[in-house]
Motif scaffolding. Structure first.
Motif, PDB file in Angstrom:
ATOM      1  N   ALA A 153      59.576 -21.748 -69.162  1.00  0.00           N
ATOM      2  CA  ALA A 153      60.524 -21.293 -70.179  1.00  0.00           C
ATOM      3  C   ALA A 153      60.607 -22.296 -71.322  1.00  0.00           C
ATOM      4  O   ALA A 153      60.645 -21.917 -72.504  1.00  0.00           O
ATOM      5  N   ASP A 154      60.601 -23.573 -70.986  1.00  0.00           N
ATOM      6  CA  ASP A 154      60.655 -24.613 -72.004  1.00  0.00           C
ATOM      7  C   ASP A 154      59.405 -24.593 -72.881  1.00  0.00           C
ATOM      8  O   ASP A 154      59.475 -24.808 -74.097  1.00  0.00           O
ATOM      9  N   ALA A 155      58.250 -24.317 -72.276  1.00  0.00           N
ATOM     10  CA  ALA A 155      57.006 -24.256 -73.046  1.00  0.00           C
ATOM     11  C   ALA A 155      57.057 -23.131 -74.076  1.00  0.00           C
ATOM     12  O   ALA A 155      56.674 -23.314 -75.246  1.00  0.00           O
ATOM     13  N   PHE A 156      57.509 -21.953 -73.674  1.00  0.00           N
ATOM     14  CA  PHE A 156      57.589 -20.832 -74.604  1.00  0.00           C
ATOM     15  C   PHE A 156      58.585 -21.142 -75.724  1.00  0.00           C
ATOM     16  O   PHE A 156      58.314 -20.844 -76.898  1.00  0.00           O
ATOM     17  N   ALA A 157      59.708 -21.747 -75.371  1.00  0.00           N
ATOM     18  CA  ALA A 157      60.697 -22.090 -76.397  1.00  0.00           C
ATOM     19  C   ALA A 157      60.142 -23.115 -77.372  1.00  0.00           C
ATOM     20  O   ALA A 157      60.372 -23.030 -78.588  1.00  0.00           O
ATOM     21  N   ALA A 158      59.392 -24.099 -76.863  1.00  0.00           N
ATOM     22  CA  ALA A 158      58.824 -25.134 -77.729  1.00  0.00           C
ATOM     23  C   ALA A 158      57.757 -24.556 -78.655  1.00  0.00           C
ATOM     24  O   ALA A 158      57.688 -24.907 -79.839  1.00  0.00           O
ATOM     25  N   VAL A 159      56.912 -23.667 -78.140  1.00  0.00           N
ATOM     26  CA  VAL A 159      55.902 -23.030 -78.975  1.00  0.00           C
ATOM     27  C   VAL A 159      56.552 -22.133 -80.014  1.00  0.00           C
ATOM     28  O   VAL A 159      56.113 -22.066 -81.170  1.00  0.00           O
ATOM     29  N   LEU A 160      57.622 -21.453 -79.626  1.00  0.00           N
ATOM     30  CA  LEU A 160      58.339 -20.599 -80.566  1.00  0.00           C
ATOM     31  C   LEU A 160      58.871 -21.415 -81.744  1.00  0.00           C
ATOM     32  O   LEU A 160      58.888 -20.944 -82.892  1.00  0.00           O
ATOM     33  N   ASP A 161      59.287 -22.655 -81.490  1.00  0.00           N
ATOM     34  CA  ASP A 161      59.860 -23.507 -82.526  1.00  0.00           C
ATOM     35  C   ASP A 161      58.807 -24.313 -83.288  1.00  0.00           C
ATOM     36  O   ASP A 161      59.125 -24.946 -84.294  1.00  0.00           O
ATOM     37  N   ALA A 162      57.559 -24.322 -82.814  1.00  0.00           N
ATOM     38  CA  ALA A 162      56.513 -25.127 -83.448  1.00  0.00           C
ATOM     39  C   ALA A 162      56.078 -24.508 -84.771  1.00  0.00           C
ATOM     40  O   ALA A 162      56.152 -23.285 -84.955  1.00  0.00           O
ATOM     41  N   TYR A 189      57.594 -29.829 -76.189  1.00  0.00           N
ATOM     42  CA  TYR A 189      57.473 -29.473 -74.770  1.00  0.00           C
ATOM     43  C   TYR A 189      57.622 -30.723 -73.915  1.00  0.00           C
ATOM     44  O   TYR A 189      56.805 -31.645 -74.012  1.00  0.00           O
ATOM     45  N   GLN A 190      58.655 -30.730 -73.079  1.00  0.00           N
ATOM     46  CA  GLN A 190      58.952 -31.878 -72.234  1.00  0.00           C
ATOM     47  C   GLN A 190      59.231 -31.414 -70.803  1.00  0.00           C
ATOM     48  O   GLN A 190      60.384 -31.251 -70.396  1.00  0.00           O
ATOM     49  N   PRO A 191      58.181 -31.157 -70.018  1.00  0.00           N
ATOM     50  CA  PRO A 191      58.403 -30.675 -68.641  1.00  0.00           C
ATOM     51  C   PRO A 191      59.170 -31.697 -67.813  1.00  0.00           C
ATOM     52  O   PRO A 191      58.950 -32.907 -67.932  1.00  0.00           O
ATOM     53  N   GLN A 192      60.047 -31.190 -66.965  1.00  0.00           N
ATOM     54  CA  GLN A 192      60.956 -32.045 -66.209  1.00  0.00           C
ATOM     55  C   GLN A 192      60.703 -32.038 -64.706  1.00  0.00           C
ATOM     56  O   GLN A 192      61.199 -32.912 -63.992  1.00  0.00           O
ATOM     57  N   TRP A 193      59.947 -31.077 -64.214  1.00  0.00           N
ATOM     58  CA  TRP A 193      59.901 -30.825 -62.777  1.00  0.00           C
ATOM     59  C   TRP A 193      58.591 -31.288 -62.153  1.00  0.00           C
ATOM     60  O   TRP A 193      57.527 -31.198 -62.763  1.00  0.00           O
ATOM     61  N   THR A 194      58.704 -31.756 -60.909  1.00  0.00           N
ATOM     62  CA  THR A 194      57.551 -31.985 -60.042  1.00  0.00           C
ATOM     63  C   THR A 194      57.661 -31.037 -58.852  1.00  0.00           C
ATOM     64  O   THR A 194      58.745 -30.493 -58.574  1.00  0.00           O
ATOM     65  N   VAL A 195      56.563 -30.869 -58.134  1.00  0.00           N
ATOM     66  CA  VAL A 195      56.594 -29.988 -56.970  1.00  0.00           C
ATOM     67  C   VAL A 195      57.597 -30.500 -55.937  1.00  0.00           C
ATOM     68  O   VAL A 195      58.348 -29.715 -55.351  1.00  0.00           O
ATOM     69  N   ARG A 196      57.638 -31.794 -55.712  1.00  0.00           N
ATOM     70  CA  ARG A 196      58.593 -32.316 -54.730  1.00  0.00           C
ATOM     71  C   ARG A 196      60.023 -31.959 -55.119  1.00  0.00           C
ATOM     72  O   ARG A 196      60.805 -31.499 -54.288  1.00  0.00           O
ATOM     73  N   ARG A 197      60.361 -32.157 -56.366  1.00  0.00           N
ATOM     74  CA  ARG A 197      61.717 -31.817 -56.802  1.00  0.00           C
ATOM     75  C   ARG A 197      61.972 -30.322 -56.658  1.00  0.00           C
ATOM     76  O   ARG A 197      63.062 -29.892 -56.281  1.00  0.00           O
ATOM     77  N   GLY A 198      60.960 -29.501 -56.953  1.00  0.00           N
ATOM     78  CA  GLY A 198      61.110 -28.058 -56.799  1.00  0.00           C
ATOM     79  C   GLY A 198      61.299 -27.651 -55.352  1.00  0.00           C
ATOM     80  O   GLY A 198      62.087 -26.742 -55.049  1.00  0.00           O
ATOM     81  N   VAL A 199      60.573 -28.292 -54.431  1.00  0.00           N
ATOM     82  CA  VAL A 199      60.742 -28.006 -53.000  1.00  0.00           C
ATOM     83  C   VAL A 199      62.157 -28.360 -52.565  1.00  0.00           C
ATOM     84  O   VAL A 199      62.800 -27.609 -51.824  1.00  0.00           O
ATOM     85  N   GLU A 200      62.660 -29.478 -53.039  1.00  0.00           N
ATOM     86  CA  GLU A 200      64.031 -29.873 -52.701  1.00  0.00           C
ATOM     87  C   GLU A 200      65.032 -28.859 -53.245  1.00  0.00           C
ATOM     88  O   GLU A 200      66.013 -28.505 -52.563  1.00  0.00           O
ATOM     89  N   GLN A 201      64.796 -28.370 -54.464  1.00  0.00           N
ATOM     90  CA  GLN A 201      65.674 -27.352 -55.050  1.00  0.00           C
ATOM     91  C   GLN A 201      65.677 -26.078 -54.213  1.00  0.00           C
ATOM     92  O   GLN A 201      66.733 -25.506 -53.901  1.00  0.00           O
TER      93      GLN A 201
END
Length: 344
Positions: free
Chosen positions: A215-224, A288-300
């Protein structure tokens, strides 16, 4: 901007809409809501919606709405759904996508952000593939993404700017949960059965990206600036987030206590096997500033499954497996074989 989001009630769209709104965009949705029975973590945000099957959209439907950009997410979302009827994948993912883009261009829409997929690389092997790599799709889903990108390229001009966001394999919590994608599935198995069940031999590579980072990637491209993203393809993910399926299982085992690793009855090597380079989107789309790793996603996911009371019966049911939900709707005659809602 005024943005039309197709598939805004789906797994990705239900999380993208609030991200776009938080950045000041005015969102209109387009979705027939096939997966309205799939809520798990809240409900999608209510926005004005065009209740039109995307196969039927014309320029007349969009003219007068003053839409600046289309974010096109709607599609049959994975390979099992494609296997249900491969022709439907081409009808919806390919033909309807191109027709929608033509309608958008004719109605004066300036930007068209297409939700493509790294699956178009297919069997890529161990090298990290950038956007110049050859296409090697191995499924109708992957092939449809290739052909839409090619068609959109022919539509590109000074007044119509398509962009191709090739998402890595998504994971993470969503209002419209999917448990049929690899990380979400492995965690759900572990949470409900105490087993981590792999359906392949664990060796294939997968690039992975959290739904909120998409979602962040699409928003960042939309604003580029348009000149930096016009007719460009971007792999969407985070550096370092390519994993073999066995590595994902090891992370799940480290997060979810008392789990045993097992293999499905038909576990075998998977021909879908590719690693992806994400440097271009970081270089050309600085927002575009991704925040997540797989480990953090598994914990979520582990925390959400416990909090939401995910049970083995819920996981085995149709709500969170897209193919099963479609099969349920068809068996109930709620939708026809063409996946259109029945008149009743």
């Amino acid at each position: 901007m005024k943005v039309l989001v197709t598939g805004h009630l789906g797994y990705l769209g239900s999380e993208m809409v609030p991200v776009l709104q938080s950045r000041g965009h005015d969102v209109i949705g387009l979705d027939t809501d096939l997966f309205g029975n799939c809520d798990f973590h809240g409900t999608p945000v209510d926005v004005p919606t065009l209740n039109i099957d995307m196969r039927d959209v014309t320029a007349a439907d969009l003219t007068g709405l003053d839409i600046d950009a289309v974010i096109h997410l709607a599609a049959l979302s994975n390979d099992p759904l494609s296997d249900l009827d491969p022709q439907l994948t081409y009808d919806i993912n390919l033909d309807a996508s191109v027709s929608l883009a033509e309608a958008a261009k004719a109605s004066g829409v300036q930007r068209f952000l297409f939700s493509s997929s790294c699956s178009l690389y297919g069997k890529g092997g161990d090298a990290e593939l950038d956007e110049n790599a050859e296409f090697n799709p191995v499924t109708p889903y992957g092939e449809s993404k290739v052909r839409v990108e090619q068609a959109l390229h022919t539509l590109a001009c000074d007044s119509f700017s398509p962009v191709y966001l090739r998402n890595a394999t998504a994971y993470g919590l969503s209002r419209r949960l999917r448990a049929d994608i690899v990380v979400n599935n492995l965690v759900a198995h572990a949470a409900t059965s105490g087993k981590i069940l792999m359906e392949s031999d664990g060796t294939p590579w997968r690039p992975l990206v959290h739904v909120l980072d998409i979602a962040d990637a699409f928003a960042a491209v939309l604003d580029a600036p348009a000149e930096t993203i016009h007719d460009q393809a971007f792999n969407v993910g985070r550096a370092g987030e390519n994993y073999q399926v066995r590595q994902i299982a090891d992370i799940v085992a480290d997060v979810v206590p008392d789990c045993a690793l097992g293999f499905g009855m038909h576990a075998s090597p998977d021909i879908r096997d590719y690693r992806v380079d994400f440097s271009k989107i970081h270089r050309m789309v600085p927002g575009y500033q991704p925040q997540w790793t797989v480990r953090r996603g598994v914990e979520q996911l582990w925390a959400a499954y416990r909090q939401g009371g995910m049970t083995a019966d819920m996981f085995a049911g149709p709500s969170y497996i897209r193919l099963r939900e479609i099969q349920r709707l068809c068996a109930a005659d709620a939708v026809g074989p063409d996946l259109r809602w029945s008149a009743a």
